[in-house]
Design an enzyme around this catalytic site. Structure first.
Site, PDB file in Angstrom:
ATOM      1  N   ARG A  25     -10.839   6.100  -8.849  1.00 24.44           N
ATOM      2  CA  ARG A  25      -9.699   6.143  -7.924  1.00 24.44           C
ATOM      3  C   ARG A  25      -8.524   6.979  -8.449  1.00 24.44           C
ATOM      4  O   ARG A  25      -7.361   6.663  -8.180  1.00 24.44           O
ATOM      5  CB  ARG A  25      -9.208   4.736  -7.592  1.00 24.44           C
ATOM      6  CG  ARG A  25     -10.186   3.930  -6.742  1.00 24.44           C
ATOM      7  CD  ARG A  25     -10.216   4.432  -5.315  1.00 24.44           C
ATOM      8  NE  ARG A  25     -11.208   3.721  -4.529  1.00 24.44           N
ATOM      9  CZ  ARG A  25     -10.950   2.760  -3.658  1.00 24.44           C
ATOM     10  NH1 ARG A  25      -9.720   2.386  -3.454  1.00 24.44           N
ATOM     11  NH2 ARG A  25     -11.913   2.190  -2.985  1.00 24.44           N
ATOM     12  N   ARG A  29      -3.536   6.708  -4.108  1.00 24.38           N
ATOM     13  CA  ARG A  29      -2.141   6.317  -3.865  1.00 24.38           C
ATOM     14  C   ARG A  29      -1.266   6.250  -5.090  1.00 24.38           C
ATOM     15  O   ARG A  29      -0.046   6.207  -4.978  1.00 24.38           O
ATOM     16  CB  ARG A  29      -2.127   4.977  -3.116  1.00 24.38           C
ATOM     17  CG  ARG A  29      -2.582   5.121  -1.683  1.00 24.38           C
ATOM     18  CD  ARG A  29      -2.929   3.798  -1.078  1.00 24.38           C
ATOM     19  NE  ARG A  29      -4.071   3.224  -1.766  1.00 24.38           N
ATOM     20  CZ  ARG A  29      -4.667   2.090  -1.412  1.00 24.38           C
ATOM     21  NH1 ARG A  29      -4.203   1.403  -0.408  1.00 24.38           N
ATOM     22  NH2 ARG A  29      -5.698   1.645  -2.073  1.00 24.38           N
ATOM     23  N   ARG A  38      -1.390  12.631   2.389  1.00 30.81           N
ATOM     24  CA  ARG A  38      -1.908  11.547   3.234  1.00 30.81           C
ATOM     25  C   ARG A  38      -0.982  11.314   4.439  1.00 30.81           C
ATOM     26  O   ARG A  38      -1.444  11.087   5.547  1.00 30.81           O
ATOM     27  CB  ARG A  38      -2.019  10.301   2.363  1.00 30.81           C
ATOM     28  CG  ARG A  38      -2.347   9.018   3.029  1.00 30.81           C
ATOM     29  CD  ARG A  38      -3.827   8.906   3.330  1.00 30.81           C
ATOM     30  NE  ARG A  38      -4.121   7.540   3.716  1.00 30.81           N
ATOM     31  CZ  ARG A  38      -3.726   6.988   4.862  1.00 30.81           C
ATOM     32  NH1 ARG A  38      -3.058   7.690   5.732  1.00 30.81           N
ATOM     33  NH2 ARG A  38      -4.023   5.723   5.122  1.00 30.81           N
ATOM     34  N   ASP A  75     -15.358   8.624   0.750  1.00 37.95           N
ATOM     35  CA  ASP A  75     -15.505   7.177   0.637  1.00 37.95           C
ATOM     36  C   ASP A  75     -16.979   6.823   0.706  1.00 37.95           C
ATOM     37  O   ASP A  75     -17.773   7.573   1.288  1.00 37.95           O
ATOM     38  CB  ASP A  75     -14.741   6.440   1.733  1.00 37.95           C
ATOM     39  CG  ASP A  75     -14.449   5.010   1.315  1.00 37.95           C
ATOM     40  OD1 ASP A  75     -13.429   4.783   0.641  1.00 37.95           O
ATOM     41  OD2 ASP A  75     -15.276   4.128   1.616  1.00 37.95           O
ATOM     42  N   TYR A 152     -21.264  -4.119   3.410  1.00 38.71           N
ATOM     43  CA  TYR A 152     -20.245  -3.755   4.408  1.00 38.71           C
ATOM     44  C   TYR A 152     -20.839  -3.683   5.821  1.00 38.71           C
ATOM     45  O   TYR A 152     -20.192  -4.068   6.795  1.00 38.71           O
ATOM     46  CB  TYR A 152     -19.586  -2.424   4.042  1.00 38.71           C
ATOM     47  CG  TYR A 152     -18.565  -2.560   2.933  1.00 38.71           C
ATOM     48  CD1 TYR A 152     -17.320  -3.153   3.176  1.00 38.71           C
ATOM     49  CD2 TYR A 152     -18.838  -2.146   1.644  1.00 38.71           C
ATOM     50  CE1 TYR A 152     -16.383  -3.306   2.162  1.00 38.71           C
ATOM     51  CE2 TYR A 152     -17.908  -2.288   0.621  1.00 38.71           C
ATOM     52  CZ  TYR A 152     -16.683  -2.877   0.892  1.00 38.71           C
ATOM     53  OH  TYR A 152     -15.758  -3.030  -0.110  1.00 38.71           O
TER      54      TYR A 152
END
Ligand code: CP3
Length: 343
Positions: A25, A29, A38, A75, A152
């Site tokens: 990651r 962010r 973003r 992703d 998921y």
């Protein structure tokens, strides 16, 4: 060709001048520069599907943090989408699927993704990233491992227990195997397309590995990982990261088509080496929360980690992804501490 190929050499088990470092990651962010790009886009998926911007945020951590590899900005959930199960990334809540997989009939309706066509935007982002990197560091491609993707697709969102997904394994094992097979085939196509577009190494993320029992993992997870790694490993080094799955380290050590085993921060370096064996490279495994500490504590934590793994066959990383509220300077301190370590 590559100016810095430390990570590729470490993955292949070769001796390196120093331990290479990257962070799960790292594109995200934690970087204000990422948040800026973003904010320009409509949302997370728009960013993933716009190759110019995906390439830009992929390269940011190489420039800003000084890591030894880039990881393509995408992703793991692009695979369910390419198979016909659409998802949304809900702000501050995470992924959400309107339709989920509940039966063999649902599985039968899914397509096997063709990497080059269905996921052309990822391949294009990889090509643009390779141009932008101009051979400075290698580019890591990735996918979710089949069990985590199934979790998921059946659960429909994140969950603490993934009890719906686990129920599916117990109550509909045949449908589960059919789904895992389709995911594995789609993932092989996808990873081959990533390698064809320029990915220099590959990581499989099995983020929900640790919620299965050892027996379930051997039945529903490991065989599909082996199928994927067998299909791609002759081309580039492959890393398997099965988070929280202490019980499967020995078996991962025996997986012939995997070069590197990723470890989370609860797994002891020396114990893992003993279980996994001498022939694999190990990746990890600092606690991401170490990076909330002051610089001195971070440097001490890095030195302890490096000394526990030793100077070879180790790729420094965290035991899971960076948390978004970490300070970028602390992240940079971690990277610098690995690079400046003296043995
Ligand atoms: O820098 C990198 O590591 C590359 C990009 C990357 C992302 N997701 C971008 C992302 C990678 C390698 C992933 C993998 C991923 N995605 C995993 C496996 C790794 C892990 O964390 O266990 C999983 C389980 C997912 C699914 C996913 N994506 C969730 C659960 C979430 C929501 C939680 C969160 O962190 O917000 C995402 C969203 C996501 N994927 C973001 C990023 C940068 C944040 C969304 C945003 O920026 O708006």
């Amino acid at each position: 060709m590559l100016q810095n190929d430390l990570i590729l050499r470490a993955a292949k088990g070769e001796k390196t001048e120093r331990t290479p470092v990257w962070l799960m990651r790292q594109a995200g962010r934690v970087l204000p520069e990422y948040r800026e790009v973003r904010a320009k886009m409509g949302g997370f998926k728009e960013l993933v599907k716009t190759p110019e911007f995906a390439a830009e945020v992929t390269i940011q951590p190489v420039d800003i943090l000084g890591v030894d590899a880039a990881i393509i900005f995408s992703d793991i959930l692009v695979i369910p989408e390419a198979m016909g199960l659409d998802y949304q990334m809900v702000e501050s809540r995470g992924p959400w699927f309107e339709k989920t997989i509940q039966s063999l009939e649902d599985v039968d309706k899914l397509r096997i993704a063709n990497g080059v066509d269905d996921l052309h935007y990822v391949c294009e982002a990889i090509r643009l990233t390779k141009q932008g990197l101009a051979n400075r560091v290698p580019l890591i491609g990735f996918a979710g491992a089949p069990w985590t993707i199934l979790a998921y697709m059946v659960e429909g969102s994140g969950s603490k227990t993934f009890s719906k997904a686990k129920r599916f394994l117990y109550t509909q094992p045949e449908a589960a195997h059919a789904l895992l097979e389709k995911i594995a085939q789609s993932t092989i196509n996808y990873l081959r397309a990533q390698i064809g577009a320029g990915a220099d190494m590959i990581q499989l993320f099995d983020s929900w590995a640790g919620i299965l029992s050892p027996e379930q993992y051997k039945t529903f997870a490991l065989p599909y990982i082996a199928k994927i790694t067998d299909a791609i490993y002759t081309h580039v080094p492959v890393t398997v990261f099965a988070k929280d799955a202490h019980f499967i380290r020995k078996e991962l050590g025996a997986l012939t088509s995997c070069h590197t085993v990723g470890l989370d921060w609860t797994m002891d370096a020396r114990e893992s080496r003993a279980l996994i064996g001498e022939h694999k490279t190990l990746q990890g495994n600092a606690d991401p929360c170490l990076l909330y500490a002051d610089f001195k504590t971070i440097e001490h934590g890095v030195a302890e980690m490096l000394n526990a793994f030793g100077p070879h066959k180790h790729i420094a990383n965290l035991g899971h992804g960076l948390y978004p509220d970490l300070n970028k300077d602390n992240v940079r301190c971690f990277v610098d501490a690995v690079k400046n370590h003296t043995w």
